[in-house]
Design a protein around this motif. Sequence first.
Motif, PDB file in Angstrom:
ATOM      1  N   GLU A 144      -4.587  -5.705   3.143  1.00  0.00           N
ATOM      2  CA  GLU A 144      -3.367  -5.653   2.459  1.00  0.00           C
ATOM      3  C   GLU A 144      -2.746  -7.207   2.433  1.00  0.00           C
ATOM      4  O   GLU A 144      -1.539  -7.269   1.775  1.00  0.00           O
ATOM      5  CB  GLU A 144      -2.494  -4.886   3.047  1.00  0.00           C
ATOM      6  CG  GLU A 144      -3.090  -3.375   3.021  1.00  0.00           C
ATOM      7  CD  GLU A 144      -3.260  -2.854   1.947  1.00  0.00           C
ATOM      8  OE1 GLU A 144      -2.852  -3.347   0.554  1.00  0.00           O
ATOM      9  OE2 GLU A 144      -3.854  -1.742   1.716  1.00  0.00           O
ATOM     10  N   SER A 160      -8.339   0.121   1.525  1.00  0.00           N
ATOM     11  CA  SER A 160      -7.127  -0.969   1.152  1.00  0.00           C
ATOM     12  C   SER A 160      -7.292  -1.404   0.202  1.00  0.00           C
ATOM     13  O   SER A 160      -8.253  -1.575  -0.613  1.00  0.00           O
ATOM     14  CB  SER A 160      -7.217  -1.825   2.495  1.00  0.00           C
ATOM     15  OG  SER A 160      -8.482  -2.521   2.608  1.00  0.00           O
ATOM     16  N   THR A 161      -6.381  -2.161  -0.472  1.00  0.00           N
ATOM     17  CA  THR A 161      -6.088  -2.860  -1.675  1.00  0.00           C
ATOM     18  C   THR A 161      -7.126  -3.982  -1.704  1.00  0.00           C
ATOM     19  O   THR A 161      -7.929  -3.894  -3.046  1.00  0.00           O
ATOM     20  CB  THR A 161      -4.697  -3.530  -1.790  1.00  0.00           C
ATOM     21  OG1 THR A 161      -3.630  -2.475  -1.528  1.00  0.00           O
ATOM     22  CG2 THR A 161      -4.518  -3.875  -3.218  1.00  0.00           C
ATOM     23  N   THR A 188     -10.035  -4.074  -4.476  1.00  0.00           N
ATOM     24  CA  THR A 188     -10.067  -5.223  -5.650  1.00  0.00           C
ATOM     25  C   THR A 188     -11.150  -5.991  -5.623  1.00  0.00           C
ATOM     26  O   THR A 188     -11.598  -6.603  -6.607  1.00  0.00           O
ATOM     27  CB  THR A 188      -8.648  -6.127  -5.356  1.00  0.00           C
ATOM     28  OG1 THR A 188      -7.654  -5.309  -5.225  1.00  0.00           O
ATOM     29  CG2 THR A 188      -8.304  -7.022  -6.593  1.00  0.00           C
ATOM     30  N   SER A 215      -2.857   3.128  -6.918  1.00  0.00           N
ATOM     31  CA  SER A 215      -3.426   1.678  -7.356  1.00  0.00           C
ATOM     32  C   SER A 215      -1.979   1.048  -7.867  1.00  0.00           C
ATOM     33  O   SER A 215      -1.017   1.700  -8.037  1.00  0.00           O
ATOM     34  CB  SER A 215      -4.314   1.636  -8.609  1.00  0.00           C
ATOM     35  OG  SER A 215      -5.274   2.023  -8.023  1.00  0.00           O
ATOM     36  N   ASP A 216      -1.917  -0.575  -7.967  1.00  0.00           N
ATOM     37  CA  ASP A 216      -0.677  -1.002  -8.695  1.00  0.00           C
ATOM     38  C   ASP A 216      -0.194  -0.437  -9.784  1.00  0.00           C
ATOM     39  O   ASP A 216      -1.047  -0.115 -10.875  1.00  0.00           O
ATOM     40  CB  ASP A 216      -0.954  -2.635  -8.800  1.00  0.00           C
ATOM     41  CG  ASP A 216      -1.131  -3.297  -7.381  1.00  0.00           C
ATOM     42  OD1 ASP A 216      -0.778  -2.557  -6.420  1.00  0.00           O
ATOM     43  OD2 ASP A 216      -1.439  -4.407  -7.233  1.00  0.00           O
ATOM     44  N   PRO A 240       0.775  -1.176  -0.028  1.00  0.00           N
ATOM     45  CA  PRO A 240       0.074   0.023   0.007  1.00  0.00           C
ATOM     46  C   PRO A 240       0.898   1.245  -0.089  1.00  0.00           C
ATOM     47  O   PRO A 240       2.039   1.505   0.597  1.00  0.00           O
ATOM     48  CB  PRO A 240      -0.851  -0.199   1.343  1.00  0.00           C
ATOM     49  CG  PRO A 240      -0.149  -1.223   2.188  1.00  0.00           C
ATOM     50  CD  PRO A 240       0.798  -1.938   1.197  1.00  0.00           C
TER      51      PRO A 240
END
Length: 619
Positions: free
Chosen positions: A363, A390-391, A395, A218-219, A188
Amino acid sequence: MCGIVAYLGRKAAQPILIEGLKRLEYRGYDSAGIALLRNGGIFVKKTSGRIGALEQILDKAGNADVLGIGHTRWATHGEPNTINAHPHVDYTGKIAVVHNGIVENYSTLKTWLRSEGVAFVSQTDTEVIAHLIGYLYHHHDEAGAYGGQNRFEWAVQQALQKLHGTFGLAIVCSDFPDVLIGAKRGSPLILGVGEGEYILASDAAAIVEHTTRAIYLSDNEMVTVGPDGFYTKTINNVVVTKDLKEIEFSLDQIELGGFEHHMLKEIFEQPDSLSTCMGGRLDRQCGKIKLGGIADYLRELTQARHIIFAACGTAFHAGLVGEFLLEHLARVPAETEYASEFRYRNPIIGEGTLVIAISQSGETADTLAAVEQAKERGATVLGIVNVVGSTIARTTDAGIYLHVGPEIGVASTKAFTAQVAVLSMLAIELGRRRHISSDDAARYIDELARIPEKIGAILDQSDHIREIAAANIDKENWLFLGRGFNYPVALEGALKLKEISYIHAEGLPAAEMKHGPIALIADGMPAVFLATAGPQYDKIIGNIEEVRARGGRIIVVATEGNDEIRERADHLITIPDAPELFQPMLTAIPLQLLAYHAAVLRGHDVDKPRNLAKSVTVE
Ligand code: G6P
């Protein structure tokens, strides 16, 4: 895992970095360091040990610098000594980086850089990133044009495109004393946007003191912060626009507030945190549960033929309770998988399969990978997550937030009870839609709503539980035994004790004891039984007698008013009466307190247990 904080603004960066690192220390604490930009150079201070050790070696001159990066480490590659501590500086002395994550191709890159004459000083994978950026920065003319972009940003992009693995990065270059670059893949990274100042961090806890406005990368995205503001791009140089989001928690939620440890504070918060988690969601009048976050998926959930929970650690134990709840109330087949196993299996995800990821932090690398794997196979994936934005929360297709505020203690407590509360709500709502009557649903909702107020009577026994821990503090092996809904709680009780007191403990469904673990019982070995009122009470009494007959020390968690059990127990803890299916939110609490007191009595740092990290963002 590991904490990153970086500052660019008008104030002195050094104290802000140190304060930020202290807030992130729960993420990793074996070594720490900072790098500051000053007079065209980079000044690094780093050391093994905690942030306190870093403070001892700081340089007062640092108080004039306005750009810096900092890191608190949880070692993956290389022992936690000063050389391996971050920041890492490249061989030209111009680039400094702090990194969370793992560079999987570091050895190939290291070999190549060595062949180019670059000398390495540490055993870390991160040093490769610093040298690679430095090398590309240095050789930019040979490497190709960098059309309009500054050379620093170009070198970072080129380097990141060559990296396999995960990264959350903060990077500075001495030729650009007013530029800070952050980049993310798998770890993150958040940019706090203040008035003329920016805090880049791996966790909002390091930001809220300065601003509550932030962007979440973001990624494969990067952010460049400079004198004229900031902009975001992908690491392939495509411009992306990010919305400013509001960080939803306040500073007092991450402070100790008079408690000795965050873990104790979080245990005592549970009456409130569970009320907040359920408040507004329980409609007792209509016998319905409102789960706004997954409203669009309720139909699919109701028709689901198979639900898989994927989680790690404590969240896995909550998933097990969820499995039982769904089976019991909604009659839907459910199973709970360790995310780390699920991601590498060949799971059967057919029509009507739904995957639900459970994660406090949102995460955890394995849980995230399980989400991605399930999505690739066409499943709808929902999340039960605490950390907003959070991711995993981003997602998954949709999800339910716990809303219990930040959990800082490494050993999860209030997140567990809230995960179980969310799963209880989900099971009641699906049950109402599939299997049980609205009247029954309303009765369950009434019982669920009463859980938070019952917790006080357990917290009042904290001193008594401390005495139980003290009386058994010399014991190195413990058993935790439960049946039915309390079996996952037995697993969780054992995990808590191991995590923070370093006492070996095993959790078991009580009947399994006879298939092996009973051989361990001798010499007053403590066995903690969850013997609360329920259909299997008589069976567990039988298990207690079996252990007693073999010289075990019996610690019992029973329902208030059960006097009969006193004579069978060496130590007794009580919980208020509640239906068996909601008991895990009560029986978990004495076990949290038992582990807490045992750890304190053994002199351990409860909030920063040996070798652990709050959020495991590497595989
Ligand atoms: C780490 C923590 C545990 C936590 C687990 C899963 O091991 O120390 O307390 O249960 O990760 O974390 P998550 O954030 O996914 O719930």
